[in-house]
Design an enzyme around this catalytic site. Structure first.
Site, PDB file in Angstrom:
ATOM      1  N   SER A  76       8.792   5.272  -1.001  1.00 56.83           N
ATOM      2  CA  SER A  76       8.508   4.179  -0.177  1.00 56.83           C
ATOM      3  C   SER A  76       7.266   4.811   0.554  1.00 56.83           C
ATOM      4  O   SER A  76       7.401   5.876   1.361  1.00 56.83           O
ATOM      5  CB  SER A  76       9.515   3.800   0.821  1.00 56.83           C
ATOM      6  OG  SER A  76       9.233   3.348   1.751  1.00 56.83           O
ATOM      7  N   GLY A  77       6.100   4.083   0.860  1.00 52.92           N
ATOM      8  CA  GLY A  77       5.226   4.549   1.653  1.00 52.92           C
ATOM      9  C   GLY A  77       5.510   4.452   3.074  1.00 52.92           C
ATOM     10  O   GLY A  77       5.100   5.437   3.844  1.00 52.92           O
ATOM     11  N   LEU A  78       6.318   3.551   3.480  1.00 47.44           N
ATOM     12  CA  LEU A  78       6.706   3.207   4.994  1.00 47.44           C
ATOM     13  C   LEU A  78       7.695   4.617   5.234  1.00 47.44           C
ATOM     14  O   LEU A  78       7.653   5.097   6.260  1.00 47.44           O
ATOM     15  CB  LEU A  78       7.614   2.185   5.001  1.00 47.44           C
ATOM     16  CG  LEU A  78       8.593   1.980   6.281  1.00 47.44           C
ATOM     17  CD1 LEU A  78       7.625   2.062   7.380  1.00 47.44           C
ATOM     18  CD2 LEU A  78       9.339   0.645   6.302  1.00 47.44           C
ATOM     19  N   ASP A  88       2.514   3.236   8.940  1.00 45.38           N
ATOM     20  CA  ASP A  88       2.496   2.987   7.308  1.00 45.38           C
ATOM     21  C   ASP A  88       1.235   2.222   7.312  1.00 45.38           C
ATOM     22  O   ASP A  88       0.943   1.218   7.011  1.00 45.38           O
ATOM     23  CB  ASP A  88       3.531   2.095   7.003  1.00 45.38           C
ATOM     24  CG  ASP A  88       3.546   1.767   5.654  1.00 45.38           C
ATOM     25  OD1 ASP A  88       2.602   2.432   4.466  1.00 45.38           O
ATOM     26  OD2 ASP A  88       4.012   1.010   5.153  1.00 45.38           O
ATOM     27  N   ASP A 115       5.135   3.990  -4.117  1.00 41.96           N
ATOM     28  CA  ASP A 115       4.423   2.973  -3.254  1.00 41.96           C
ATOM     29  C   ASP A 115       2.988   3.606  -3.229  1.00 41.96           C
ATOM     30  O   ASP A 115       2.713   4.194  -2.182  1.00 41.96           O
ATOM     31  CB  ASP A 115       5.165   2.878  -2.254  1.00 41.96           C
ATOM     32  CG  ASP A 115       4.504   1.655  -1.219  1.00 41.96           C
ATOM     33  OD1 ASP A 115       3.478   1.183  -1.550  1.00 41.96           O
ATOM     34  OD2 ASP A 115       5.128   1.631  -0.205  1.00 41.96           O
ATOM     35  N   ASP A 117       0.403   2.073  -2.263  1.00 44.07           N
ATOM     36  CA  ASP A 117      -0.412   1.257  -1.317  1.00 44.07           C
ATOM     37  C   ASP A 117      -1.625   0.522  -1.976  1.00 44.07           C
ATOM     38  O   ASP A 117      -1.258   0.037  -3.043  1.00 44.07           O
ATOM     39  CB  ASP A 117      -1.022   2.068  -0.199  1.00 44.07           C
ATOM     40  CG  ASP A 117       0.027   2.446   0.689  1.00 44.07           C
ATOM     41  OD1 ASP A 117       1.174   1.618   0.835  1.00 44.07           O
ATOM     42  OD2 ASP A 117      -0.074   3.492   1.454  1.00 44.07           O
ATOM     43  N   GLU A 144      -0.620  -2.602  -4.208  1.00 41.04           N
ATOM     44  CA  GLU A 144      -0.661  -3.790  -3.695  1.00 41.04           C
ATOM     45  C   GLU A 144      -2.249  -4.340  -3.439  1.00 41.04           C
ATOM     46  O   GLU A 144      -3.048  -3.666  -3.160  1.00 41.04           O
ATOM     47  CB  GLU A 144      -0.012  -3.885  -2.312  1.00 41.04           C
ATOM     48  CG  GLU A 144      -0.738  -2.859  -1.112  1.00 41.04           C
ATOM     49  CD  GLU A 144       0.288  -2.721  -0.040  1.00 41.04           C
ATOM     50  OE1 GLU A 144      -0.195  -3.435   0.931  1.00 41.04           O
ATOM     51  OE2 GLU A 144       1.224  -1.998  -0.141  1.00 41.04           O
ATOM     52  N   LYS A 150      -4.203  -0.230   4.575  1.00 41.30           N
ATOM     53  CA  LYS A 150      -3.277  -1.112   4.450  1.00 41.30           C
ATOM     54  C   LYS A 150      -2.791  -1.420   5.672  1.00 41.30           C
ATOM     55  O   LYS A 150      -2.336  -0.612   6.698  1.00 41.30           O
ATOM     56  CB  LYS A 150      -2.329  -1.041   3.384  1.00 41.30           C
ATOM     57  CG  LYS A 150      -1.423   0.347   3.522  1.00 41.30           C
ATOM     58  CD  LYS A 150      -0.237   0.140   4.289  1.00 41.30           C
ATOM     59  CE  LYS A 150       1.017  -0.686   3.687  1.00 41.30           C
ATOM     60  NZ  LYS A 150       1.762  -0.071   2.614  1.00 41.30           N
ATOM     61  N   ASN A 152       1.433  -2.556   6.880  1.00 44.39           N
ATOM     62  CA  ASN A 152       3.012  -2.904   6.397  1.00 44.39           C
ATOM     63  C   ASN A 152       3.078  -4.425   6.206  1.00 44.39           C
ATOM     64  O   ASN A 152       2.836  -5.187   7.078  1.00 44.39           O
ATOM     65  CB  ASN A 152       3.982  -2.066   6.906  1.00 44.39           C
ATOM     66  CG  ASN A 152       5.052  -2.260   6.642  1.00 44.39           C
ATOM     67  OD1 ASN A 152       5.849  -3.241   6.598  1.00 44.39           O
ATOM     68  ND2 ASN A 152       5.753  -1.144   5.829  1.00 44.39           N
ATOM     69  N   SER A 153       3.714  -4.714   5.214  1.00 42.21           N
ATOM     70  CA  SER A 153       3.894  -6.297   4.909  1.00 42.21           C
ATOM     71  C   SER A 153       5.023  -6.992   5.787  1.00 42.21           C
ATOM     72  O   SER A 153       4.861  -8.246   5.797  1.00 42.21           O
ATOM     73  CB  SER A 153       4.224  -6.357   3.535  1.00 42.21           C
ATOM     74  OG  SER A 153       3.403  -5.756   2.602  1.00 42.21           O
ATOM     75  N   ARG A 189       1.430  -5.318  -7.194  1.00 43.52           N
ATOM     76  CA  ARG A 189       2.124  -5.852  -6.119  1.00 43.52           C
ATOM     77  C   ARG A 189       1.206  -7.100  -5.524  1.00 43.52           C
ATOM     78  O   ARG A 189       0.419  -6.743  -5.138  1.00 43.52           O
ATOM     79  CB  ARG A 189       2.417  -4.914  -4.923  1.00 43.52           C
ATOM     80  CG  ARG A 189       3.218  -5.364  -3.519  1.00 43.52           C
ATOM     81  CD  ARG A 189       3.741  -4.131  -2.981  1.00 43.52           C
ATOM     82  NE  ARG A 189       3.759  -4.714  -1.582  1.00 43.52           N
ATOM     83  CZ  ARG A 189       4.257  -3.540  -0.675  1.00 43.52           C
ATOM     84  NH1 ARG A 189       4.761  -2.317  -0.904  1.00 43.52           N
ATOM     85  NH2 ARG A 189       4.297  -3.896   0.643  1.00 43.52           N
ATOM     86  N   HIS A 220       6.380 -10.037  -3.610  1.00 38.72           N
ATOM     87  CA  HIS A 220       6.969  -9.727  -2.263  1.00 38.72           C
ATOM     88  C   HIS A 220       6.991 -10.957  -1.243  1.00 38.72           C
ATOM     89  O   HIS A 220       6.015 -11.668  -1.514  1.00 38.72           O
ATOM     90  CB  HIS A 220       5.892  -8.758  -1.473  1.00 38.72           C
ATOM     91  CG  HIS A 220       6.656  -7.826  -0.658  1.00 38.72           C
ATOM     92  ND1 HIS A 220       8.063  -7.790  -0.444  1.00 38.72           N
ATOM     93  CD2 HIS A 220       5.943  -6.814   0.126  1.00 38.72           C
ATOM     94  CE1 HIS A 220       8.154  -6.720   0.351  1.00 38.72           C
ATOM     95  NE2 HIS A 220       7.068  -6.505   0.727  1.00 38.72           N
TER      96      HIS A 220
END
Length: 326
Positions: A76-78, A88, A115, A117, A144, A150, A152-153, A189, A220
């Site tokens: 996970s990037g987060l 992130d 991930d 990004d 993504e 980026k 974070n979503s 993504r 997502h």
């Protein structure tokens, strides 16, 4: 004097050649080892069963995920940025992320989907990143379709500008064209729902990325119910494998994902969130009590021997007995 300089130069050249040969040998090992992992990940994506992968963010958490029985890891990037103490938002460079992934890959035998990004730039940055991931035995990368750097979503009320659809599709194609390992998985993504667009945009983008060669679509959504995912799955009709991340709609029974034909579920950030909670509680208790008695008595920490076990310390003990003089 000249003889000494010549000898010194020869030693430097020899060391350089030896180091380069060692690096090339290591690279070949990772590439061969990674090919097995990438094939395993591709098999999971194309399986008729619903598959699950679990978040990890360093070598230790990756090993814990593998020991729990999971067949794959979500890097996970987060989580990776959080354990470095940065946001992130691509504040950690791709080289720093690759360094973490190398430790994760060394620590485990199961495939890692990272991930990635937005790919840290345009198509050229993304395909270079893919090459470095292949060298380290990573099995796949998820890109993504947003802009670099980026956001974070899951942020509330934050602008989420999408990348140009054609450019992102060509980024996917560039990554696929650059592969040395044909089984290395490229997952696209789609952030249309995150950015506030409707189903039509999500479908259009998914079609473009699938046509560009994406092995799977990660759809997502940050709604607390799975309505967007359900609508997409019905309209998509199994054109390519679909990956989902039910962090926000976690109350949805997993059977529904199976019924819709979802290929893979990512439990995306729960190890980093668990570790933060545990560290906050233990640290606060030690600070308050000024003693270790409570946390040890209540078994809030594992024995030090468990850390040694996870570090594979027994192998070093065996090697020392074999290679060090008695």
């Amino acid at each position: 004097m000249a003889k000494n300089l010549t000898s010194r130069a020869a030693n430097i050249i020899w060391k350089h050649v030896s180091d380069k040969s060692a690096r090339l040998s290591q690279c070949r090992y990772y590439t061969a080892h990674g090919a097995k992992k990438s094939a395993a990940l591709k098999k999971m994506l194309t399986s008729s069963n619903l598959e699950y992968i679990m978040e990890a963010h360093n070598g230790l958490s990756a090993r814990i995920v593998e020991e729990a029985g999971f067949q794959g890891i979500w890097a996970s990037g987060l989580a990776m940025s959080a354990q470095m103490g940065v946001r992130d938002s691509n504040e950690a460079s791709w080289t720093q992320v690759v360094d973490i992934l190398e430790f994760m890959s060394e620590a485990t035998e199961i495939p890692i989907l990272v991930d990635a990004d937005t790919g840290y730039g345009n198509f050229n940055n993304a395909r270079r990143l893919v090459g470095k991931l292949e060298e380290r035995g990573v099995a796949g990368a998820c890109f993504e379709d947003k802009l670099f750097p980026k956001t974070n979503s899951l942020h509330d009320d934050r602008h989420q500008p999408l990348a140009d659809m054609e450019e992102f599709a060509l980024k996917i194609k560039a990554c696929k064209d650059s592969l040395r390992d044909p089984n290395f998985c490229i997952v696209a993504r789609v952030e249309a729902f995150i950015a506030g667009w409707e189903l039509e945009e999500a479908l259009k983008r998914s079609e473009a990325y699938s046509n560009a060669g994406a092995d799977a679509i990660l759809m997502h959504s940050k709604k607390s119910d799975p309505s967007e995912i359900e609508a997409f799955m019905k309209a998509w009709n199994h054109k390519t494998p679909v990956v989902i991340v039910p962090t926000k709609y976690y109350t949805t029974p997993t059977q529904q994902f199976k019924d819709w034909g979802v290929s893979m579920v990512i439990w995306a950030n729960h190890n980093i969130r668990t570790s933060v909670k545990a560290m906050q509680d233990v640290t606060a208790q030690i600070y308050k009590e000024q003693s270790l008695i409570g946390i040890e008595k209540e078994k809030k920490v594992v024995p030090v021997k468990e850390i040694f076990r996870l570090q594979n310390d027994h192998e070093l003990v065996q090697a020392e007995n074999k290679y060090l003089p008695k």
